[in-house]
Design a protein around this motif. Structure first.
Motif, mmCIF file in Angstrom:
data_model
loop_
_atom_site.group_PDB
_atom_site.id
_atom_site.type_symbol
_atom_site.label_atom_id
_atom_site.label_comp_id
_atom_site.label_asym_id
_atom_site.label_seq_id
_atom_site.Cartn_x
_atom_site.Cartn_y
_atom_site.Cartn_z
ATOM 1 N N TYR A 197 18.673 83.083 47.712
ATOM 2 C CA TYR A 197 19.333 83.975 46.563
ATOM 3 C C TYR A 197 19.331 85.369 46.499
ATOM 4 O O TYR A 197 20.636 86.139 45.740
ATOM 5 N N ASP A 198 18.661 86.344 47.342
ATOM 6 C CA ASP A 198 18.247 86.969 48.024
ATOM 7 C C ASP A 198 19.634 87.829 48.336
ATOM 8 O O ASP A 198 20.550 88.608 48.910
ATOM 9 N N ALA A 199 20.248 86.314 50.051
ATOM 10 C CA ALA A 199 21.321 86.956 50.933
ATOM 11 C C ALA A 199 22.871 86.660 49.475
ATOM 12 O O ALA A 199 23.515 87.415 50.562
ATOM 13 N N PHE A 200 22.422 85.890 48.535
ATOM 14 C CA PHE A 200 24.036 86.310 48.019
ATOM 15 C C PHE A 200 23.764 87.515 47.294
ATOM 16 O O PHE A 200 24.656 87.701 47.083
ATOM 17 N N MET B 86 32.028 88.924 41.127
ATOM 18 C CA MET B 86 32.396 87.211 42.113
ATOM 19 C C MET B 86 31.572 86.551 42.409
ATOM 20 O O MET B 86 30.716 86.450 42.494
ATOM 21 N N SER B 87 32.071 85.026 42.040
ATOM 22 C CA SER B 87 31.611 83.711 42.245
ATOM 23 C C SER B 87 31.671 82.891 42.911
ATOM 24 O O SER B 87 32.494 83.069 43.966
ATOM 25 N N SER B 88 30.890 82.145 43.125
ATOM 26 C CA SER B 88 30.869 80.993 43.754
ATOM 27 C C SER B 88 31.998 80.344 44.298
ATOM 28 O O SER B 88 32.153 79.453 45.344
ATOM 29 N N ASP B 89 32.173 79.970 43.283
ATOM 30 C CA ASP B 89 33.403 78.753 42.829
ATOM 31 C C ASP B 89 34.335 79.328 43.671
ATOM 32 O O ASP B 89 36.056 78.143 44.246
ATOM 33 N N ILE B 90 34.565 80.546 43.682
ATOM 34 C CA ILE B 90 36.162 81.149 43.953
ATOM 35 C C ILE B 90 35.946 81.317 45.643
ATOM 36 O O ILE B 90 36.501 80.940 46.504
ATOM 37 N N THR C 117 19.232 79.303 52.783
ATOM 38 C CA THR C 117 19.950 80.726 53.254
ATOM 39 C C THR C 117 21.292 80.731 53.565
ATOM 40 O O THR C 117 22.345 81.875 53.215
ATOM 41 N N HIS C 118 21.884 80.402 54.622
ATOM 42 C CA HIS C 118 22.731 80.442 55.274
ATOM 43 C C HIS C 118 23.720 79.914 53.726
ATOM 44 O O HIS C 118 25.154 80.144 54.017
ATOM 45 N N LEU C 119 23.849 78.672 53.560
ATOM 46 C CA LEU C 119 24.491 77.873 52.157
ATOM 47 C C LEU C 119 25.280 79.185 51.401
ATOM 48 O O LEU C 119 26.304 79.716 50.553
ATOM 49 N N LYS C 120 23.981 80.082 50.734
ATOM 50 C CA LYS C 120 23.973 81.019 49.224
ATOM 51 C C LYS C 120 25.278 82.137 50.050
ATOM 52 O O LYS C 120 25.649 82.751 49.517
ATOM 53 N N ALA C 121 24.930 82.331 51.618
ATOM 54 C CA ALA C 121 25.089 83.649 51.911
ATOM 55 C C ALA C 121 26.647 83.296 52.492
ATOM 56 O O ALA C 121 27.835 83.851 52.129
ATOM 57 N N ILE C 122 27.466 82.069 52.319
ATOM 58 C CA ILE C 122 28.484 81.217 52.913
ATOM 59 C C ILE C 122 29.238 81.584 51.414
ATOM 60 O O ILE C 122 30.103 81.675 51.692
ATOM 61 N N GLU C 123 28.764 80.817 50.271
ATOM 62 C CA GLU C 123 28.978 81.402 48.843
ATOM 63 C C GLU C 123 29.681 82.291 48.568
ATOM 64 O O GLU C 123 30.230 82.893 47.713
ATOM 65 N N ALA C 124 28.580 83.814 49.063
ATOM 66 C CA ALA C 124 28.833 85.092 49.037
ATOM 67 C C ALA C 124 30.262 85.550 49.722
ATOM 68 O O ALA C 124 30.282 86.687 49.946
#
Length: 669
Positions: free
Chosen positions: A210-213, A1-5, A241-248
């Protein structure tokens, strides 16, 4: 699962009524609960929430957190406010947005596990008073402590949000105990319990982006309920951390309005709204509406609370949390405790001792109440231990933890510490392994009987059941049986203005210190006179040493103006007829110093409040036997007899505040 999706750019649209995004990030606002708690010691008053309540209802938040956590305690203890009334009052202004509360599972809103009957009644009343979402966590992540409250939440038809307390044993996720597999397993447990949503609760802001992702990618693949991230700003990482979690793919995040954000609070909502604008995860919020709310908070509300903000450092980030992993609320408690004991210079020793105590007690997450349990015991170890003996003063809550009353710890408790803590423990010296509440006797009926002369309804009874000492005092204030002390009355903008003017005068050098007058020693010819001048009463002392009379002192008792009576929003409760309403209460004499007593004194080892008196004057006691229970930083310390003998005098009782080295009682050999 990649962030750009998961996060894609879309056509930029700045209109407030723009079309909804494909997968908007939902936001829960914490301003009215955790914002106040994190920055202003939970001293937020309902009257200061009303001016923004209707506007916040228009934003489109997934929910407003308005209750739970420390609010129940702080409101009745420090603000003279009925906690239940806050829900009812705010519900009159917020018509659309659901209310969320922080529920400490079987701890409810206290610092220990309560019996099932109290837990059932509390959840029922919280739902009936207007709570919609029950964010439920257990400090040990022991979900056996969820069983009773979850049944109540489901019975009331409300939203059960199950929490996983985020903790680590290394600077990043993946050390002993708290691994990715640990969190996935916990999420599956919550899903099996019927969680309507699952929250990862990062109380110290330790989660790295990146742990959040990695974490939320794994959780999205493992469970179906919506995922929620709660991360404090303390370390400075939370917005990233919010942004990486949102990307995940996280579904909901927690933020505060910017005046209540950052420091030990949470990320601000406004930067996140702008960051997600023009993406498929746009919140849809109107930034201009948020700005209007902020202006009210900044100009009309925050000046009354600014004095409570920790301004001991310029930086809004505490990078030390990345080293000692101490949550902001716990850190402020440690500092306050050491300051009150004139031992702030030992803060470095406390940070060194804290991880050892945490490991001794089962490597437990640091969140209320375990953060207070570990923190207070750490301070006790630093101040009272010596080379020969550790854990010389063990709090009642540490004993309860070692017995199993809080639940199962992440790793086994140090057997030597456990054995010492349970020596002479009232419930037995062997720990339990069952669901903690199974060994607790029903409490509600007993509490109702004890408070029946004062309580008017079940809500009053629950205040007493959860907080017997401070709850009783509050109910006396509520029904006019005791005068409300000045320190719990509201601070007004006039107070703020007067204080600013005084500070300005001081800076300008316009405040002149009055010279101290030396009063000569008075002889036997001192006469006292009561003098009335134009309705004002003076007490005058005059000495005639053989010549002209000399005035020794004049005490002016200005007439007290009648208090203004504002028009009540609702009929005020009628207080029962009682002599206590009209008779002035005599001031308690200060306890004597150790030099003024005959016998061996028991001294207060720290500031606090007496919450239990196990003995009375005339009782025979043996050395080491408990006499009083002192609550310090919300933890209980059993104070024992320094010698064997007879209690000659007990100077203080339940509810009394004490200072360090106050004489609590005197024992004659």
């Amino acid at each position: 699962m990649s962030s750009d999706i998961l996060v894609k750019n879309t056509k930029m649209d700045y209109r407030k009524d723009r079309s909804a995004a494909e997968n908007p990030v939902k936001v829960m606002d914490l301003t009215l609960r955790d914002g106040y708690q994190s920055l202003f010691a939970t001293r937020g008053r309902t009257e200061d929430m009303i001016p923004v309540a209707e506007l916040m209802d228009q934003v489109g938040f997934w929910a407003l957190e308005t209750w739970g956590g420390a609010t129940f305690d702080a409101m009745h203890r420090f603000l003279n406010e009925d906690p239940w009334e806050r829900i009812r009052t705010l519900k009159r202004y917020v018509k659309k947005t659901p209310f969320s509360m922080l529920l400490r599972a079987q701890n409810l809103v206290g610092y220990r596990n309560y019996a099932d009957d109290v837990a059932e009644a509390f959840v029922d009343r919280a739902a009936a008073n207007g709570m919609d979402i029950f964010r439920t966590f257990d400090a040990l992540n022991d979900y056996r402590n969820f069983e009773t409250v979850v049944k109540g939440i489901k019975k009331a038809g409300k939203h059960f949000q199950g929490c996983i307390c985020y903790s680590m044993t290394e600077p990043r996720m993946g050390g002993d105990v708290y691994t990715l597999d640990y969190y996935v397993a916990k999420a599956k447990e919550l899903e099996a319990m019927g969680a309507d949503s699952i929250c990862v609760k990062d109380m110290a802001g330790l989660m790295a982006p990146y742990d959040a992702f990695t974490l939320f990618t794994a959780l999205k693949n493992a469970v179906k309920p919506p995922l929620h991230l709660h991360s404090h700003f303390t370390s400075g990482m939370a917005p990233m951390t919010h942004l990486k979690a949102i990307e995940a793919g996280v579904d909901i995040v927690d933020t505060c309005m910017s005046p209540f954000a950052y420091r030990t609070s949470h990320p601000a909502v406004e930067p996140m709204v702008m960051a997600l604008l023009g993406t498929n995860r746009d919140t849809g919020f109107d930034i201009k509406l948020l700005a209007r709310i902020n202006e009210i908070l900044e100009k009309d509300i925050l000046p009354k609370y600014k004095h409570l903000l920790d301004d001991t450092k310029v930086s809004i980030i505490d990078i030390n949390v990345l080293l000692h992993q101490t949550p902001g609320g716990m850190l402020s408690n440690l500092v306050n405790q050491l300051r009150e004991m004139d031992a702030l210079d030992k803060i470095g020793q406390v940070f060194a001792e804290l991880p050892r105590v945490r490991k001794d007690l089962g490597q437990i997450p640091l969140v209320t109440p375990t953060s207070q349990i570990v923190g207070t015991q750490t301070v006790n170890n630093v101040l009272f231990d010596d080379e020969k003996e550790r854990y010389k003063m063990i709090t009642g809550q540490v004993k309860d933890l070692c017995y199993g009353l809080y639940g199962k710890t992440a790793i086994p408790i140090n057997p030597e510490v456990q054995k010492k803590a349970l020596k002479g423990y009232k419930r037995g010296e062997e720990p339990i392994f069952c669901r903690p509440a199974e060994v607790l006797e029903p409490e509600l009926a007993k509490a109702q009987e004890e408070i029946k002369e004062l309580a008017k309804d079940i809500d009053d009874e629950l205040i007493y059941a959860i907080y017997p000492v401070t709850g009783t005092r509050f109910l006396k204030w509520k029904y006019g049986l005791e005068e409300v002390p000045p320190e719990v009355k509201p601070r007004t903008m006039d107070d703020v203005k007067a204080e600013k003017e005084l500070i300005a005068k001081a800076k300008a050098g316009k405040l002149v210190e009055k010279p101290e007058k030396i009063v000569p020693e008075m002889g036997d010819n001192l006469h006292k006179f009561n003098v009335l001048v134009d309705g004002e009463y003076f007490a005058v002392e005059v000495e005639d040493p053989g010549g002209s009379p000399a005035i020794s002192s004049v005490t002016h008792f200005a007439p007290r103006p009648a208090p203004a009576v504002p028009a009540p929003a609702a009929p005020a409760p009628q207080a029962p007829a009682s002599p206590a309403v009209t008779k002035p209460v005599a001031a308690k004499a200060a306890p004597p110093s150790a030099d003024d007593v005959e016998g061996t004194p028991l001294l207060a080892p720290m500031p606090g409040m007496i919450v239990g008196v196990d003995k009375k004057e005339g009782d025979q006691v043996t050395e080491g036997e408990t006499i009083l229970i002192l609550e310090a930083m919300k933890m209980e310390n059993a104070l024992s007899a320094p010698i064997t003998g007879t209690i000659k005098k007990i100077h203080l009782g339940v509810g009394d505040q004490v200072a360090k080295n106050d004489v609590l009682c005197v024992i004659a050999p």
